[in-house]
Design a protein around this motif. Structure first.
Motif, short mmCIF file in Angstrom:
data_model
loop_
_atom_site.label_atom_id
_atom_site.label_comp_id
_atom_site.label_asym_id
_atom_site.label_seq_id
_atom_site.Cartn_x
_atom_site.Cartn_y
_atom_site.Cartn_z
N ALA A 52 15.63 47.00 18.03
CA ALA A 52 14.49 47.59 18.65
C ALA A 52 13.41 47.74 17.81
O ALA A 52 12.31 47.75 18.20
N PHE A 53 13.59 47.65 16.58
CA PHE A 53 12.35 47.74 15.62
C PHE A 53 11.68 46.32 15.56
O PHE A 53 10.55 46.50 15.48
N LEU A 54 12.19 45.28 16.08
CA LEU A 54 11.44 44.01 16.16
C LEU A 54 11.18 43.80 17.65
O LEU A 54 9.88 43.54 17.73
N ILE A 55 12.00 43.96 18.54
CA ILE A 55 11.65 43.82 19.79
C ILE A 55 12.18 44.92 20.74
O ILE A 55 13.30 45.43 20.64
N ARG A 56 10.88 45.84 21.20
CA ARG A 56 11.40 46.99 21.95
C ARG A 56 11.49 46.96 23.38
O ARG A 56 11.71 47.94 23.91
N HIS A 57 11.19 45.84 23.93
CA HIS A 57 11.36 45.54 25.25
C HIS A 57 12.34 45.91 25.97
O HIS A 57 13.46 45.27 25.75
N PRO A 58 12.40 46.85 26.76
CA PRO A 58 13.71 47.36 27.48
C PRO A 58 14.69 46.45 27.92
O PRO A 58 15.97 46.43 27.74
N ASN A 59 14.09 45.48 28.67
CA ASN A 59 14.86 44.20 29.44
C ASN A 59 15.67 43.55 28.58
O ASN A 59 16.90 43.25 28.55
N VAL A 60 15.00 43.48 27.30
CA VAL A 60 15.89 42.42 25.97
C VAL A 60 16.93 43.64 25.53
O VAL A 60 17.88 42.96 25.29
N LEU A 61 16.56 44.83 25.29
CA LEU A 61 17.69 45.62 24.65
C LEU A 61 18.69 45.75 25.57
O LEU A 61 19.92 45.76 25.09
N SER A 62 18.62 45.95 26.99
CA SER A 62 19.68 45.82 27.88
C SER A 62 20.38 44.68 27.94
O SER A 62 21.83 44.49 27.85
N ALA A 63 19.70 43.51 27.69
CA ALA A 63 20.51 42.31 27.83
C ALA A 63 21.58 42.19 26.51
O ALA A 63 22.67 41.83 26.63
N VAL A 64 20.95 42.50 25.39
CA VAL A 64 21.66 42.43 24.36
C VAL A 64 22.83 43.45 24.16
O VAL A 64 23.72 42.91 23.99
N ASP A 65 22.52 44.68 24.80
CA ASP A 65 23.72 45.42 24.94
C ASP A 65 24.83 44.82 26.00
O ASP A 65 25.88 45.04 25.53
N ALA A 66 24.20 44.30 27.05
CA ALA A 66 25.45 43.76 27.87
C ALA A 66 26.23 42.68 27.24
O ALA A 66 27.51 42.63 27.25
N THR A 67 25.42 41.88 26.31
CA THR A 67 26.35 40.73 25.67
C THR A 67 27.06 41.34 24.92
O THR A 67 28.31 40.96 24.47
N LEU A 68 26.75 42.33 23.86
CA LEU A 68 27.56 42.89 22.97
C LEU A 68 28.84 43.56 23.36
O LEU A 68 29.86 43.53 22.72
N SER A 69 28.59 44.04 24.65
CA SER A 69 29.80 44.72 25.10
C SER A 69 30.63 43.93 26.03
O SER A 69 31.59 44.21 26.69
N GLY A 70 30.47 42.51 25.76
CA GLY A 70 31.31 41.54 26.32
C GLY A 70 30.75 41.04 27.72
O GLY A 70 31.64 40.23 28.41
N GLY A 71 29.45 41.29 27.99
CA GLY A 71 29.12 40.64 29.30
C GLY A 71 28.78 39.19 29.11
O GLY A 71 27.91 38.71 30.42
N GLY A 72 29.01 38.52 28.15
CA GLY A 72 28.53 37.13 28.38
C GLY A 72 27.02 37.07 27.98
O GLY A 72 26.16 37.83 27.56
N ALA A 73 26.70 35.57 28.09
CA ALA A 73 25.20 35.37 27.85
C ALA A 73 24.19 35.94 28.89
O ALA A 73 24.51 35.96 29.99
N GLN A 74 23.20 36.35 28.25
CA GLN A 74 21.97 36.75 29.30
C GLN A 74 20.77 35.99 29.08
O GLN A 74 20.43 35.49 27.96
N ARG A 75 19.95 36.16 30.08
CA ARG A 75 18.72 35.76 30.21
C ARG A 75 17.61 36.63 30.70
O ARG A 75 17.78 37.12 31.88
N GLU A 76 16.42 36.51 29.92
CA GLU A 76 15.36 37.62 30.57
C GLU A 76 14.18 36.79 30.32
O GLU A 76 13.73 36.26 29.33
#
Lengths: 365, 248
Positions: A52-76
């Motif tokens: 969040a310190f580098l990229i605080r855009h909510p869509n990116v943070l959600s996408a990353v959270d999704a990937t980290l919890s097993g949701g696979g690759a994401q694109r925003e």
């Protein structure tokens, strides 16, 4: 060298070779590594900090959270505003970060699509602007043509008068198209900063010389004062010429007859709102000044404080918009100060080359 | 060692607080940016979804409230740490208000979609918002970097927002006096403009917290306030004069 270290080193070389910013995250969304492109883009300390310190855009943070919890690759598709706004397609991929064995990490890659988007937007904007601003002089021309064909077809005196007006309208349209094209060009490249070095002392000298005749027509003079050993600025020669030509021309048009215009250039420790050291060039005139509530709108396209006067002086309404975009491309700042009844000061701040090494001409001792 | 463990946890708490503020900030930025996009494009669907998205910011603010009270109770921070915690609490509040104001803009956007378009005034509103968007971005960057100079710059820029608001206020009054059919649209735009101006004020508050956090002191001077709208009066003569000099 142990197997692991060798493998990790060549991975990093590959990452650095990629022009897009790439960030590697561990399972806790902390930054483990970024590549060279990302370092240039973010210009901030990153090690061990949350994404969040580098990229605080909510869509990116959600996408990353999704990937980290097993949701696979994401694109925003997102928009990031820095000095200029850039569009990115962000790809998030799950990745096992070797050295940190606490679970699944992620790789965030940002693909810059700004140029493509800008081109599309500009095409649409240009068409809209051209039709809007040319409508009035064109309908005026059509009116005169009809009159010349009809009522005034036997009136040479009227014809002469009308033809003069028609010529001036046509020239105005030509200037307008020229300015619109300049603006388009600058905007197209606005997200790409210039790389050359420009010696302002020479540039300002030639701009002032080229406008001295025009100033003299209004019984005005231009005083040029340049700090000795002024460092070179990072910039593009032709664009900076346009900036200062515009500002000095405005000073001649809106300053009071018989007064002197002052152009000064000096170094500053800190460009306001930017923080870097730079060069400040100030164009000041003595005249009627600008009302405070109009100042923030001056760089708006086609905004005129006094429509009638601007047109009669041949203005297109685009000069300051062009200045603003060029200054923005140069990662500088434009500051406008004015006092009604006293005069105005336009200051352009530009980052300089740091060492002043390039401020001396090639053949200096 | 037990003492190290305690200190590290506290640092983690403070980092978590920073993260939450930054996340809230990112959300507020996006909300405003999309609210204005919906306004300019007269996009009712976008306005609806952005308005619904405000709940996320509210939820984060509640989290910050609970967490800060918890940190204050458990850690009893002193001096710089205490200022950090208090600043985070206050900043969260201002960010939540900014989010609310964006949601409000969305609601009015939905009403505006049913009125005739007001091109020029809309552009000025969009311009004001871009200014405030930039201010939000800069103040968040300043917060992350604990940069007082940057915070001061943002603090001073609110004056420009106020000036634009005064200019817009005047413009809208004139449109309303020229043609009563403009009144509905202009009234909604007036409220939207006021919302944006209030956002600027909230951003300035955050700038002041940064200063307090880093230097332990408040600004000496009063923030320059240049919003003249509360004293603005347009006479009908001025409106008539404008009508006669307007070029076709």
């Amino acid at each position: 060298m142990p197997e692991d270290t060798r493998k990790t080193m060549s991975d990093l070389d590959v990452l650095d070779g990629i022009p897009d910013p790439v960030i590697l995250l561990n399972s806790k969304r902390r930054v483990v590594r970024i590549n060279r492109a990302a370092l240039n883009f973010f210009d901030m300390a990153f090690q061990g900090r949350d994404l969040a310190f580098l990229i605080r855009h909510p869509n990116v943070l959600s996408a990353v959270d999704a990937t980290l919890s097993g949701g696979g690759a994401q694109r925003e598709d997102i928009s990031i505003a820095q000095d200029v706004t850039r569009q990115f397609t962000v790809h998030v991929s799950p990745m096992r970060i070797e050295r940190h064995t606490d679970g699944l990490g992620a790789m965030v890659a940002m693909h810059d699509v700004t140029a493509a988007r800008n081109a599309e937007e500009m095409r649409a904007d240009f068409v809209a602007n051209v039709s809007h601003e040319l409508r009035s002089p064109l309908s005026s021309l059509v009116g005169f043509i009809e009159t010349l064909r009809g009522v005034a077809s036997d009136d040479p005196a009227a014809q002469k008068r009308f033809l003069t007006i028609m010529e001036s309208e046509a020239q105005r349209m030509t200037r307008l198209i020229g300015d619109l094209l300049s603006l388009s060009r600058v905007e197209a490249d606005e997200h790409i900063p210039p790389e050359d070095y420009v010696r302002l002392s020479d540039l300002l000298g030639s701009v002032v010389d080229s406008l001295s005749v025009r100033a003299a027509k209004h019984r005005m003079g231009i005083d040029l004062e340049i700090q000795p050993n002024l460092p070179a600025v990072i910039g593009e020669q032709d664009e900076l010429v346009m900036v200062f030509q515009n500002l000095v021309t405005n000073a001649i048009s809106y300053g009071r007859e018989g007064t002197r215009i002052s152009v000064t250039a000096k170094t500053v420790d800190r460009i306001p709102n930017l923080g870097d050291p730079g060069v400040a060039v100030c164009v000041a005139d003595i005249g009627e000044g600008i009302a405070p509530d109009q100042i923030p709108r001056l760089t708006e396209r086609f905004y005129r404080v006094d429509k009638g006067r601007s047109r009669s002086m041949g203005g297109t309404g685009l000069g300051l918009a062009i200045v603003k975009h060029i200054v923005s491309r140069h990662r500088g700042r434009l500051a406008i100060e004015s006092k009604l009844g006293v005069g105005s000061r336009f200051t352009v701040y530009l980052p300089h080359d740091g060492t002043g090494a390039r401020s001396k001409p090639a053949n200096a001792p | 060692m037990a003492a190290d463990h305690i200190v590290r946890s506290f640092d983690e708490d403070l980092t978590r607080l920073d993260n939450m503020i930054v996340e809230m900030g990112g959300l507020a930025e996006m909300q405003l940016s999309q609210a204005i996009e919906a306004l300019v494009r007269r996009d009712v669907n976008l306005a609806e979804s952005v308005a619904a998205g405000d709940a996320r910011i509210d939820a984060l603010e509640r989290e910050v409230d609970i967490f800060t009270v918890d940190v204050l109770a458990r850690r009893q921070p002193m001096a710089a740490d205490l200022r950090l915690v208090i600043s985070a609490l206050k900043a969260a509040n201002d960010l939540e208000r900014i989010g609310d104001l964006s949601r409000n803009i969305c609601k009015r956007t939905m009403a505006l979609a049913r009125t005739p378009p007001m091109g020029s005034a809309m552009n000025t509103v969009a311009r004001m918002s871009r200014l405030v968007q930039e201010m939000i971005r800069n103040v968040l960057d300043a917060y992350i970097k604990r940069d007082v100079d940057m915070a001061n710059d943002v603090w001073a820029r609110d004056q420009e927002v106020d000036q634009l608001h005064t200019s817009l206020f005047r413009e809208l009054l004139t449109y309303m006096m020229e043609d009563p059919r403009n009144i509905t649209a202009c009234t909604h735009l007036l409220f939207i403009a006021k919302n944006v101006e209030r956002m600027g004020d909230h951003v300035t508050n955050i700038a002041e917290y940064i200063r307090m956090m880093v230097l332990g002191e408040m600004h000496d001077e009063m923030r320059p306030k240049d919003d003249q709208s509360s004293m603005t009066v347009i006479s009908s003569d001025a409106v008539d004069a404008r009508k006669s000099t307007e070029s076709p």
